[in-house]
Design a protein around this motif. Structure first.
Motif, PDB file in Angstrom:
ATOM      1  N   ASN A  22     -73.685 -47.754  -5.936  1.00 44.98           N
ATOM      2  CA  ASN A  22     -73.047 -48.053  -4.649  1.00 44.98           C
ATOM      3  C   ASN A  22     -72.046 -49.191  -4.752  1.00 44.98           C
ATOM      4  O   ASN A  22     -71.825 -49.918  -3.806  1.00 44.98           O
ATOM      5  CB  ASN A  22     -74.083 -48.348  -3.563  1.00 44.98           C
ATOM      6  N   GLY A  23     -71.424 -49.318  -5.918  1.00 46.66           N
ATOM      7  CA  GLY A  23     -70.412 -50.348  -6.109  1.00 46.66           C
ATOM      8  C   GLY A  23     -69.120 -49.986  -5.390  1.00 46.66           C
ATOM      9  O   GLY A  23     -68.809 -48.827  -5.175  1.00 46.66           O
ATOM     10  N   LEU A  24     -68.373 -51.004  -5.013  1.00 43.38           N
ATOM     11  CA  LEU A  24     -67.095 -50.802  -4.341  1.00 43.38           C
ATOM     12  C   LEU A  24     -66.022 -50.532  -5.387  1.00 43.38           C
ATOM     13  O   LEU A  24     -65.842 -51.316  -6.318  1.00 43.38           O
ATOM     14  CB  LEU A  24     -66.733 -52.036  -3.516  1.00 43.38           C
ATOM     15  N   GLY A  25     -65.330 -49.406  -5.260  1.00 44.98           N
ATOM     16  CA  GLY A  25     -64.271 -49.042  -6.191  1.00 44.98           C
ATOM     17  C   GLY A  25     -62.930 -48.961  -5.483  1.00 44.98           C
ATOM     18  O   GLY A  25     -62.848 -48.563  -4.327  1.00 44.98           O
ATOM     19  N   LEU A  26     -61.865 -49.346  -6.174  1.00 43.46           N
ATOM     20  CA  LEU A  26     -60.514 -49.272  -5.632  1.00 43.46           C
ATOM     21  C   LEU A  26     -59.942 -47.892  -5.910  1.00 43.46           C
ATOM     22  O   LEU A  26     -59.903 -47.439  -7.051  1.00 43.46           O
ATOM     23  CB  LEU A  26     -59.631 -50.335  -6.289  1.00 43.46           C
ATOM     24  N   ARG A  27     -59.531 -47.185  -4.872  1.00 44.44           N
ATOM     25  CA  ARG A  27     -58.907 -45.877  -5.034  1.00 44.44           C
ATOM     26  C   ARG A  27     -57.391 -46.031  -5.051  1.00 44.44           C
ATOM     27  O   ARG A  27     -56.750 -45.792  -6.056  1.00 44.44           O
ATOM     28  CB  ARG A  27     -59.329 -44.939  -3.899  1.00 44.44           C
ATOM     29  N   HIS A  28     -56.831 -46.407  -3.938  1.00 42.07           N
ATOM     30  CA  HIS A  28     -55.383 -46.566  -3.824  1.00 42.07           C
ATOM     31  C   HIS A  28     -55.071 -47.958  -3.292  1.00 42.07           C
ATOM     32  O   HIS A  28     -55.754 -48.443  -2.391  1.00 42.07           O
ATOM     33  CB  HIS A  28     -54.779 -45.533  -2.874  1.00 42.07           C
ATOM     34  N   ALA A  29     -54.045 -48.565  -3.831  1.00 39.43           N
ATOM     35  CA  ALA A  29     -53.550 -49.850  -3.344  1.00 39.43           C
ATOM     36  C   ALA A  29     -52.071 -49.910  -3.715  1.00 39.43           C
ATOM     37  O   ALA A  29     -51.726 -50.096  -4.881  1.00 39.43           O
ATOM     38  CB  ALA A  29     -54.313 -51.007  -3.972  1.00 39.43           C
ATOM     39  N   TYR A  30     -51.203 -49.673  -2.742  1.00 48.15           N
ATOM     40  CA  TYR A  30     -49.773 -49.652  -3.048  1.00 48.15           C
ATOM     41  C   TYR A  30     -48.946 -50.067  -1.838  1.00 48.15           C
ATOM     42  O   TYR A  30     -49.408 -50.048  -0.708  1.00 48.15           O
ATOM     43  CB  TYR A  30     -49.323 -48.273  -3.530  1.00 48.15           C
ATOM     44  N   VAL A  31     -47.708 -50.448  -2.128  1.00 45.98           N
ATOM     45  CA  VAL A  31     -46.703 -50.652  -1.096  1.00 45.98           C
ATOM     46  C   VAL A  31     -45.674 -49.545  -1.267  1.00 45.98           C
ATOM     47  O   VAL A  31     -45.458 -49.045  -2.371  1.00 45.98           O
ATOM     48  CB  VAL A  31     -46.043 -52.051  -1.183  1.00 45.98           C
ATOM     49  N   GLN A  32     -45.053 -49.163  -0.162  1.00 47.01           N
ATOM     50  CA  GLN A  32     -44.120 -48.044  -0.185  1.00 47.01           C
ATOM     51  C   GLN A  32     -42.885 -48.389   0.627  1.00 47.01           C
ATOM     52  O   GLN A  32     -42.989 -48.935   1.724  1.00 47.01           O
ATOM     53  CB  GLN A  32     -44.813 -46.816   0.405  1.00 47.01           C
ATOM     54  N   LEU A  33     -41.738 -48.055   0.083  1.00 45.42           N
ATOM     55  CA  LEU A  33     -40.460 -48.123   0.795  1.00 45.42           C
ATOM     56  C   LEU A  33     -39.983 -46.693   0.953  1.00 45.42           C
ATOM     57  O   LEU A  33     -40.044 -45.899   0.018  1.00 45.42           O
ATOM     58  CB  LEU A  33     -39.436 -48.943   0.010  1.00 45.42           C
ATOM     59  N   ASP A  34     -39.467 -46.369   2.150  1.00 42.58           N
ATOM     60  CA  ASP A  34     -39.218 -44.982   2.498  1.00 42.58           C
ATOM     61  C   ASP A  34     -37.968 -44.875   3.379  1.00 42.58           C
ATOM     62  O   ASP A  34     -37.790 -45.683   4.297  1.00 42.58           O
ATOM     63  CB  ASP A  34     -40.451 -44.487   3.271  1.00 42.58           C
ATOM     64  N   ASN A  35     -37.113 -43.905   3.092  1.00 38.16           N
ATOM     65  CA  ASN A  35     -36.028 -43.547   4.017  1.00 38.16           C
ATOM     66  C   ASN A  35     -35.864 -42.030   3.992  1.00 38.16           C
ATOM     67  O   ASN A  35     -36.725 -41.323   3.474  1.00 38.16           O
ATOM     68  CB  ASN A  35     -34.723 -44.299   3.693  1.00 38.16           C
ATOM     69  N   ASP A  36     -34.763 -41.506   4.526  1.00 41.33           N
ATOM     70  CA  ASP A  36     -34.583 -40.054   4.605  1.00 41.33           C
ATOM     71  C   ASP A  36     -34.370 -39.389   3.244  1.00 41.33           C
ATOM     72  O   ASP A  36     -34.534 -38.181   3.114  1.00 41.33           O
ATOM     73  CB  ASP A  36     -33.385 -39.729   5.504  1.00 41.33           C
ATOM     74  N   ASN A  37     -33.984 -40.166   2.229  1.00 43.42           N
ATOM     75  CA  ASN A  37     -33.628 -39.582   0.936  1.00 43.42           C
ATOM     76  C   ASN A  37     -34.608 -39.863  -0.194  1.00 43.42           C
ATOM     77  O   ASN A  37     -34.685 -39.079  -1.137  1.00 43.42           O
ATOM     78  CB  ASN A  37     -32.244 -40.079   0.509  1.00 43.42           C
ATOM     79  N   VAL A  38     -35.322 -40.987  -0.118  1.00 39.73           N
ATOM     80  CA  VAL A  38     -36.133 -41.400  -1.255  1.00 39.73           C
ATOM     81  C   VAL A  38     -37.374 -42.164  -0.795  1.00 39.73           C
ATOM     82  O   VAL A  38     -37.378 -42.758   0.289  1.00 39.73           O
ATOM     83  CB  VAL A  38     -35.291 -42.258  -2.240  1.00 39.73           C
ATOM     84  N   GLU A  39     -38.402 -42.105  -1.630  1.00 39.80           N
ATOM     85  CA  GLU A  39     -39.638 -42.846  -1.405  1.00 39.80           C
ATOM     86  C   GLU A  39     -39.936 -43.616  -2.690  1.00 39.80           C
ATOM     87  O   GLU A  39     -39.917 -43.044  -3.779  1.00 39.80           O
ATOM     88  CB  GLU A  39     -40.756 -41.862  -1.090  1.00 39.80           C
ATOM     89  N   VAL A  40     -40.220 -44.908  -2.576  1.00 40.17           N
ATOM     90  CA  VAL A  40     -40.558 -45.748  -3.722  1.00 40.17           C
ATOM     91  C   VAL A  40     -41.958 -46.296  -3.498  1.00 40.17           C
ATOM     92  O   VAL A  40     -42.240 -46.897  -2.468  1.00 40.17           O
ATOM     93  CB  VAL A  40     -39.551 -46.906  -3.890  1.00 40.17           C
ATOM     94  N   LYS A  41     -42.854 -46.065  -4.471  1.00 42.62           N
ATOM     95  CA  LYS A  41     -44.242 -46.536  -4.408  1.00 42.62           C
ATOM     96  C   LYS A  41     -44.496 -47.462  -5.583  1.00 42.62           C
ATOM     97  O   LYS A  41     -44.148 -47.140  -6.720  1.00 42.62           O
ATOM     98  CB  LYS A  41     -45.200 -45.347  -4.535  1.00 42.62           C
ATOM     99  N   VAL A  42     -45.147 -48.599  -5.315  1.00 41.86           N
ATOM    100  CA  VAL A  42     -45.530 -49.538  -6.368  1.00 41.86           C
ATOM    101  C   VAL A  42     -46.986 -49.910  -6.146  1.00 41.86           C
ATOM    102  O   VAL A  42     -47.340 -50.420  -5.083  1.00 41.86           O
ATOM    103  CB  VAL A  42     -44.641 -50.806  -6.342  1.00 41.86           C
ATOM    104  N   GLY A  43     -47.831 -49.622  -7.134  1.00 39.78           N
ATOM    105  CA  GLY A  43     -49.250 -49.934  -7.031  1.00 39.78           C
ATOM    106  C   GLY A  43     -50.083 -48.825  -7.640  1.00 39.78           C
ATOM    107  O   GLY A  43     -49.598 -48.035  -8.441  1.00 39.78           O
TER     108      GLY A  43
END
Length: 186
Positions: A22-43
């Protein structure tokens, strides 16, 4: 840059035995920049070899592993938008590492490129390639490995068909069969 920003932090309680039960695990952790043409994810997010819109619809924790790549990796990912999309990513290994050495010891990130087409509501397909290099031990030569994928999904009314195929060299960080052996000369 006229982009919308967002952040995601997702974890789970899942463990096996001993102190990690029952340990706590990290699944997703990211920041995202988004507009009509592109999506940038870091994390940390799904490895690009795990294509979320064609992954198995299971109630199981493994989602089709060892046949379906299953990994969340720290990455910088750029995705274009439209009916034809390009996904490019630089990745490293964290929770799931290559057996026989890691990408971190090679000094280079893993590289991923993918071309995806279609509309997820009706039909989507794609092809991609992944390259990683690992160093089995200090002083050893760097070993490279390629992985390739192709997939398609079609929504046909009440039935959805999904197909996914990959070929991998040492895909152990994706929880698939592989690995390398090193000989230390002793």
């Amino acid at each position: 840059f006229g982009m919308k920003s967002s952040a995601v932090l997702e974890s789970h309680f899942f463990g096996s035995t001993g102190a990690s039960i029952n340990g706590l695990g990290l699944r997703h952790a990211y920041v995202q920049l988004d507009n009509d043409n592109v999506e940038v994810k870091v994390g940390q997010f799904w490895h690009p070899m795990f294509v979320t819109n064609v992954s198995p619809g299971t109630y199981n924790f493994n989602a089709g592993s060892p046949f379906q790549p299953f990994n969340r990796s720290p990455q910088v990912r750029v995705t274009t938008k439209g009916n034809v999309r390009f996904i490019g990513a630089l990745l490293t290994e964290l929770d799931f590492k290559s057996i026989g050495g890691t990408a971190a010891t090679s000094g280079l990130p893993a590289f991923h490129a993918q071309l995806q087409f279609g509309d997820d509501a009706k039909f989507v397909g794609g092809i991609g390639a992944n390259y990683k290099s690992i160093r089995p031990s200090l002083g050893a030569d760097v070993v490279g490995a390629f992985n390739f994928l192709a997939y398609a999904k079609a929504n046909l009314g009440k039935v959805t068909w999904k197909g996914y195929a990959n070929y991998g060299q040492n895909p152990t960080e994706l929880l698939q069969i592989g690995g390398i052996a090193s000989v230390d000369g002793k």
